[in-house]
Structure formats: structure tokens, C-alpha cells
Scaffold this motif. Sequence first.
Motif, PDB file in Angstrom:
ATOM      1  N   CYS A  58     -21.927  12.386  25.018  1.00  0.00           N
ATOM      2  CA  CYS A  58     -20.876  11.813  24.518  1.00  0.00           C
ATOM      3  C   CYS A  58     -21.138  10.322  24.810  1.00  0.00           C
ATOM      4  O   CYS A  58     -20.756   9.177  24.007  1.00  0.00           O
ATOM      5  CB  CYS A  58     -19.531  12.195  24.889  1.00  0.00           C
ATOM      6  SG  CYS A  58     -19.144  13.856  24.863  1.00  0.00           S
ATOM      7  N   CYS A  61     -22.784   7.569  22.628  1.00  0.00           N
ATOM      8  CA  CYS A  61     -22.108   6.805  21.402  1.00  0.00           C
ATOM      9  C   CYS A  61     -20.795   6.289  22.184  1.00  0.00           C
ATOM     10  O   CYS A  61     -20.208   5.295  21.331  1.00  0.00           O
ATOM     11  CB  CYS A  61     -21.968   7.847  20.495  1.00  0.00           C
ATOM     12  SG  CYS A  61     -23.272   8.438  19.509  1.00  0.00           S
ATOM     13  N   HIS A  62     -19.827   7.247  22.741  1.00  0.00           N
ATOM     14  CA  HIS A  62     -18.486   6.626  23.098  1.00  0.00           C
ATOM     15  C   HIS A  62     -18.367   6.210  24.671  1.00  0.00           C
ATOM     16  O   HIS A  62     -18.989   6.737  25.470  1.00  0.00           O
ATOM     17  CB  HIS A  62     -17.637   7.833  23.032  1.00  0.00           C
ATOM     18  CG  HIS A  62     -17.421   8.405  21.692  1.00  0.00           C
ATOM     19  ND1 HIS A  62     -16.715   7.852  20.638  1.00  0.00           N
ATOM     20  CD2 HIS A  62     -17.913   9.585  21.449  1.00  0.00           C
ATOM     21  CE1 HIS A  62     -16.665   8.460  19.747  1.00  0.00           C
ATOM     22  NE2 HIS A  62     -17.711   9.636  20.005  1.00  0.00           N
ATOM     23  N   CYS A  73     -19.745   3.741  18.586  1.00  0.00           N
ATOM     24  CA  CYS A  73     -18.909   4.444  18.277  1.00  0.00           C
ATOM     25  C   CYS A  73     -17.285   4.316  18.703  1.00  0.00           C
ATOM     26  O   CYS A  73     -17.145   3.385  19.833  1.00  0.00           O
ATOM     27  CB  CYS A  73     -19.030   6.036  18.463  1.00  0.00           C
ATOM     28  SG  CYS A  73     -20.635   6.346  17.888  1.00  0.00           S
ATOM     29  N   PRO A  74     -16.133   4.900  18.287  1.00  0.00           N
ATOM     30  CA  PRO A  74     -14.993   4.293  18.830  1.00  0.00           C
ATOM     31  C   PRO A  74     -14.856   4.643  20.438  1.00  0.00           C
ATOM     32  O   PRO A  74     -15.122   5.706  21.028  1.00  0.00           O
ATOM     33  CB  PRO A  74     -13.931   5.468  18.130  1.00  0.00           C
ATOM     34  CG  PRO A  74     -14.663   6.006  16.873  1.00  0.00           C
ATOM     35  CD  PRO A  74     -16.216   5.653  17.239  1.00  0.00           C
ATOM     36  N   ARG A  89      -3.569   8.326  20.164  1.00  0.00           N
ATOM     37  CA  ARG A  89      -3.713   8.250  18.807  1.00  0.00           C
ATOM     38  C   ARG A  89      -4.130   9.543  17.858  1.00  0.00           C
ATOM     39  O   ARG A  89      -3.746   9.493  16.707  1.00  0.00           O
ATOM     40  CB  ARG A  89      -4.796   6.772  18.522  1.00  0.00           C
ATOM     41  CG  ARG A  89      -6.139   7.166  19.130  1.00  0.00           C
ATOM     42  CD  ARG A  89      -6.945   5.783  18.793  1.00  0.00           C
ATOM     43  NE  ARG A  89      -8.382   6.282  19.095  1.00  0.00           N
ATOM     44  CZ  ARG A  89      -9.261   5.946  19.934  1.00  0.00           C
ATOM     45  NH1 ARG A  89      -8.766   5.219  20.937  1.00  0.00           N
ATOM     46  NH2 ARG A  89     -10.677   5.997  20.063  1.00  0.00           N
ATOM     47  N   ARG A  93      -3.269  10.339  13.532  1.00  0.00           N
ATOM     48  CA  ARG A  93      -4.308  10.283  12.600  1.00  0.00           C
ATOM     49  C   ARG A  93      -4.169  11.054  11.484  1.00  0.00           C
ATOM     50  O   ARG A  93      -4.265  10.722  10.751  1.00  0.00           O
ATOM     51  CB  ARG A  93      -5.769  10.780  13.584  1.00  0.00           C
ATOM     52  CG  ARG A  93      -6.286   9.873  14.416  1.00  0.00           C
ATOM     53  CD  ARG A  93      -7.144   8.801  13.840  1.00  0.00           C
ATOM     54  NE  ARG A  93      -8.155   8.341  14.743  1.00  0.00           N
ATOM     55  CZ  ARG A  93      -8.009   6.888  14.997  1.00  0.00           C
ATOM     56  NH1 ARG A  93      -7.154   6.268  14.376  1.00  0.00           N
ATOM     57  NH2 ARG A  93      -8.532   6.151  15.930  1.00  0.00           N
ATOM     58  N   TYR A 104      -6.017  17.922  15.802  1.00  0.00           N
ATOM     59  CA  TYR A 104      -7.019  16.541  15.346  1.00  0.00           C
ATOM     60  C   TYR A 104      -8.309  16.521  16.148  1.00  0.00           C
ATOM     61  O   TYR A 104      -9.219  16.390  15.719  1.00  0.00           O
ATOM     62  CB  TYR A 104      -6.018  15.278  15.376  1.00  0.00           C
ATOM     63  CG  TYR A 104      -7.015  14.141  15.021  1.00  0.00           C
ATOM     64  CD1 TYR A 104      -7.658  13.975  13.803  1.00  0.00           C
ATOM     65  CD2 TYR A 104      -7.602  13.482  16.264  1.00  0.00           C
ATOM     66  CE1 TYR A 104      -8.602  12.756  13.671  1.00  0.00           C
ATOM     67  CE2 TYR A 104      -8.486  12.375  15.959  1.00  0.00           C
ATOM     68  CZ  TYR A 104      -8.836  12.164  14.763  1.00  0.00           C
ATOM     69  OH  TYR A 104      -9.799  11.069  14.643  1.00  0.00           O
ATOM     70  N   SER A 108     -12.011  16.884  15.486  1.00  0.00           N
ATOM     71  CA  SER A 108     -12.926  15.657  15.473  1.00  0.00           C
ATOM     72  C   SER A 108     -14.168  15.875  16.372  1.00  0.00           C
ATOM     73  O   SER A 108     -15.041  15.078  16.106  1.00  0.00           O
ATOM     74  CB  SER A 108     -12.360  14.355  15.912  1.00  0.00           C
ATOM     75  OG  SER A 108     -11.790  14.545  17.348  1.00  0.00           O
ATOM     76  N   PRO A 112     -16.497  16.320  12.803  1.00  0.00           N
ATOM     77  CA  PRO A 112     -16.266  15.089  12.995  1.00  0.00           C
ATOM     78  C   PRO A 112     -16.071  14.340  11.771  1.00  0.00           C
ATOM     79  O   PRO A 112     -15.412  13.183  11.503  1.00  0.00           O
ATOM     80  CB  PRO A 112     -17.514  14.570  13.642  1.00  0.00           C
ATOM     81  CG  PRO A 112     -18.474  15.704  14.246  1.00  0.00           C
ATOM     82  CD  PRO A 112     -18.085  16.932  13.278  1.00  0.00           C
ATOM     83  N   TYR A 115     -12.467  13.903   9.174  1.00  0.00           N
ATOM     84  CA  TYR A 115     -11.778  12.172   9.121  1.00  0.00           C
ATOM     85  C   TYR A 115     -12.422  11.503   9.821  1.00  0.00           C
ATOM     86  O   TYR A 115     -13.199  11.459  10.890  1.00  0.00           O
ATOM     87  CB  TYR A 115     -10.504  12.630   9.846  1.00  0.00           C
ATOM     88  CG  TYR A 115      -9.451  11.179  10.271  1.00  0.00           C
ATOM     89  CD1 TYR A 115      -8.429  11.042   9.256  1.00  0.00           C
ATOM     90  CD2 TYR A 115      -9.992  10.350  11.204  1.00  0.00           C
ATOM     91  CE1 TYR A 115      -7.688  10.027   9.509  1.00  0.00           C
ATOM     92  CE2 TYR A 115      -9.222   9.194  11.293  1.00  0.00           C
ATOM     93  CZ  TYR A 115      -8.216   8.899  10.552  1.00  0.00           C
ATOM     94  OH  TYR A 115      -7.334   8.125  10.767  1.00  0.00           O
ATOM     95  N   VAL A 116     -12.698  10.164   9.193  1.00  0.00           N
ATOM     96  CA  VAL A 116     -13.656   9.162   9.663  1.00  0.00           C
ATOM     97  C   VAL A 116     -12.933   8.097   9.962  1.00  0.00           C
ATOM     98  O   VAL A 116     -11.895   7.379   9.411  1.00  0.00           O
ATOM     99  CB  VAL A 116     -14.663   9.005   8.678  1.00  0.00           C
ATOM    100  CG1 VAL A 116     -15.698   7.653   9.259  1.00  0.00           C
ATOM    101  CG2 VAL A 116     -15.575  10.038   8.361  1.00  0.00           C
ATOM    102  N   VAL A 117     -12.878   7.544  11.232  1.00  0.00           N
ATOM    103  CA  VAL A 117     -12.325   6.432  11.746  1.00  0.00           C
ATOM    104  C   VAL A 117     -12.472   5.155  11.177  1.00  0.00           C
ATOM    105  O   VAL A 117     -13.744   5.130  10.969  1.00  0.00           O
ATOM    106  CB  VAL A 117     -12.411   6.407  13.392  1.00  0.00           C
ATOM    107  CG1 VAL A 117     -11.643   5.312  13.946  1.00  0.00           C
ATOM    108  CG2 VAL A 117     -12.148   7.657  14.148  1.00  0.00           C
ATOM    109  N   MET A 125     -21.598  11.251  13.731  1.00  0.00           N
ATOM    110  CA  MET A 125     -21.336  12.113  14.774  1.00  0.00           C
ATOM    111  C   MET A 125     -21.607  13.558  13.982  1.00  0.00           C
ATOM    112  O   MET A 125     -21.084  13.701  13.054  1.00  0.00           O
ATOM    113  CB  MET A 125     -20.085  11.879  15.271  1.00  0.00           C
ATOM    114  CG  MET A 125     -19.687  13.097  16.477  1.00  0.00           C
ATOM    115  SD  MET A 125     -17.981  12.708  17.077  1.00  0.00           S
ATOM    116  CE  MET A 125     -17.629  14.362  17.967  1.00  0.00           C
ATOM    117  N   GLN A 237     -29.152  13.043  17.666  1.00  0.00           N
ATOM    118  CA  GLN A 237     -29.353  13.085  16.411  1.00  0.00           C
ATOM    119  C   GLN A 237     -30.294  14.254  15.627  1.00  0.00           C
ATOM    120  O   GLN A 237     -31.214  14.647  16.436  1.00  0.00           O
ATOM    121  CB  GLN A 237     -29.685  11.747  15.777  1.00  0.00           C
ATOM    122  CG  GLN A 237     -28.646  10.682  15.611  1.00  0.00           C
ATOM    123  CD  GLN A 237     -27.351  11.152  14.999  1.00  0.00           C
ATOM    124  OE1 GLN A 237     -27.579  12.115  14.215  1.00  0.00           O
ATOM    125  NE2 GLN A 237     -26.266  10.505  15.188  1.00  0.00           N
TER     126      GLN A 237
END
Length: 294
Positions: A58, A61-62, A73-74, A89, A93, A104, A108, A112, A115-117, A125, A237
Motif C-alpha cells: 500500500c 502508492c499511499h 494516490c490519495p 471520509r 463517499r 465503502y 475500495s 477499487p 468508485y474513483v476518488v 489500483m 502492477q
Amino acid sequence: MNPHVIGIPAFGLAVLLVFAFFGIWVTDLQGQKSGGSQLSGDISAEAGREIFWGKGKCYTCHSIGGEGSAQRCPNLGTNDQFSDPIWVRAAVRKQSEGYSRERYIVESIYDPNAYVVEGFSKGLMKPINKPPIALTDDEITSVIAYLLTEAGANDAVPEDVMAAVLDAQRDFASAKVATEEFVPGMPVPEGDAEEGFYVFEEMKCHSCHKIDGMEFEAAGDAEGGVGPDLTGIGDIQTLEYLAESVMDPNAIIVAGDGFKGDDGNSKMPEFHDTMTLREFIDLVAFLSSLKAEG
Ligand code: HEC
Ligand code: HEC
């Protein structure tokens, strides 16, 4: 249940109680995994922390607040862009679709792209229960428990919250919910990663992309930085994604400062006229061989 839970260290009595109460559901979840592992003593926020910053990747990316350095990534904590951490949050969402925050957050991770942020890229993702990351359902439960404690629930995740997580997870783990996949029809042929290294160097990919622990011959002005850091990209990936990134840089544009030109397209050039098919296949094998550790 008991034989499985004896000897679990510190983390929450709360979680144990939940498993005791929802043992039947959990057994159900376990039973539906093909060759799935037994429910073990390893489910805990502590285990989740190790997975988040280790084999779960994780962290590639995060980041969480100021912890970690990933930007693509967020942030799952708070920063300039997010004033609430993920656990807060997550509650809003998909509120309008009747989603609880637990549902949610579970979605996610398993699906993933459902729902795309806003501001981030669809397709980046991958479902975390599938390759290349392929965590087990138990490991995912731990990661969620960790995200909960990070978001201020301290060490004891409330029972009803953990129960809601497991309930939502059961749907996804048993694949009752179809996940959307981004896989082209043709499998990517197997290439030679070592040859791919030389293709990477020859095409001067390193003028825009950095890979920790690798040295390339002089690249000119830029030494990485124009495009995302590719360290460990093979761990997070799929082959298909990597092939597509090279063949069609605009298919999925990674969110990030300065990755797009003024025309809204990726700053990454196309290599259609300069790369042979052999080179392309080897290059993809090379990218896929890039591991985060070691
Ligand atoms: C290849 C990069 C990548 C990896 C690895 C990755 N994620 Fe993500 N994640 C993203 C992107 C991009 C988004 C935002 C786009 C979207 O919503 O799909 C996202 C969104 C999320 C969200 C929703 C955030 C929000 O604000 O609603 C959660 C939760 C999440 N990821 C958790 C995880 C966890 C846990 C792991 C490790 C098991 C993980 N991710 C691994 C790229 C990644
Ligand atoms: C002029 C700079 C530039 C060059 C040269 C370049 N790239 Fe990129 N690359 C980018 C940028 C900017 C992005 C992010 C935007 C996007 O997704 O297209 C990117 C994205 C990628 C990604 C996706 C990364 C991720 O985090 O998901 C891969 C993989 C990649 N490039 C591989 C290569 C390879 C292999 C080469 C050499 C054949 C190459 N790039 C050459 C700028 C470059």
C-alpha cells in the motif's frame, strides 16, 4: 473457534469477541475461499500495519498523513488535499447510494474502480485480493483494522465496526459482487527481463523515471522526476498495465504534479517508431521484475 484464537497477542479483545459472535459468518467466509487459509491468530491492527508497510505494498502508492512518501494516490490520513482521514471520509463517499463507511472501505480494496476518488486515476489500483498483490481475506481484515486505528479508533476497534467490516467483506470475498477488470484480450508474451534493462537504458526511460538501486548510463538533463518513481512497480502492477503504460501512455494517466503537459496528455512520449516488438516484450518483463524489496 477456540483452538484458533488461543494465544493471540495484545490486539483487541474486541476483535476476538467479534469473531466469537460472528464465528459462523467468518467460517462461511473462510469456507468459500478456494484453498483459503484457516482463520488464524494473525488478524490484528498490528499485523495490518506490517502488511500496509510491507507485503501489501500500500505504501508504494499511499501515504498516511506525514508517514510514507508515496504521492501518486490519495493520502489515507490528512494532508493539504484531505482534511479527514479515510475512516471519516469513507462514511460520506457513497452515502447517497446507501453505503456504510465499512462497506465503502471494503469495496475500495476489493473493487477499487467501483468508485474513483476525484482527481485520481481509474484503473491504477488493482483488486488487492488478486495478483500481483493478492492478499488473503484475513490479511485484508487486518489492514482495515489498522486503517481504523490510524484514523483515531486507538487500539480497540469497536466490536460493531469490526462486525460491519466482516459483513461487508463477506460479500466481496465470496465474489458475490462482480469486480470490474481492465485486462485486454491478449496475454502479454513472456520476455527477457535482463534484455529489458538494456532497452530501458537505450530508450532513456531513466531520463524521466528513477528506479532505486539501479544505475544507468548518462541520460541527459533530467535524472528521473518527470515521471513517477518506478521502484517496485512490478510488485503493484499487472503485466497488462505495464504493457499498456508503454504502448499507450494516455490510457491511464497517473495523477501527480507535472505528469501532464499543457495539452492534457501524458508527458510520456510514444515509442511506436523506435521500439521493436521484441524490445517491447523484454521491456515489459523488466518492469514486471522490479520488486520493492531486495
Ligand atoms: C498501484 C497503486 C495503489 C496501490 C498499490 C494501492 N492503492 Fe489504494 N488507491 C489507489 C488509487 C489511484 C486510488 C484512488 C482511485 C480510486 O479510487 O480507485 C486508491 C484508493 C484507495 C482507497 C479509497 C481512498 C478514498 O479517499 O476514498 C483506499 C481505502 C485504498 N486505496 C486502500 C488501499 C490499501 C489498503 C492498499 C494496500 C493493500 C492499497 N490501497 C494499495 C492506488 C493504489
Ligand atoms: C519525457 C519523460 C518520460 C519518458 C522518456 C518516459 N516516461 Fe514513462 N511516464 C512519464 C510520465 C510523466 C508518466 C506519468 C503519466 C502517465 O501515466 O502517462 C509516466 C508513466 C509511466 C508508467 C506508469 C507508472 C505508474 O506509476 O503507474 C510506466 C510503467 C512508465 N512510464 C514506463 C516508461 C518506460 C518503460 C519508458 C521508456 C521506454 C518511459 N516510461 C519513458 C514520463 C516519461
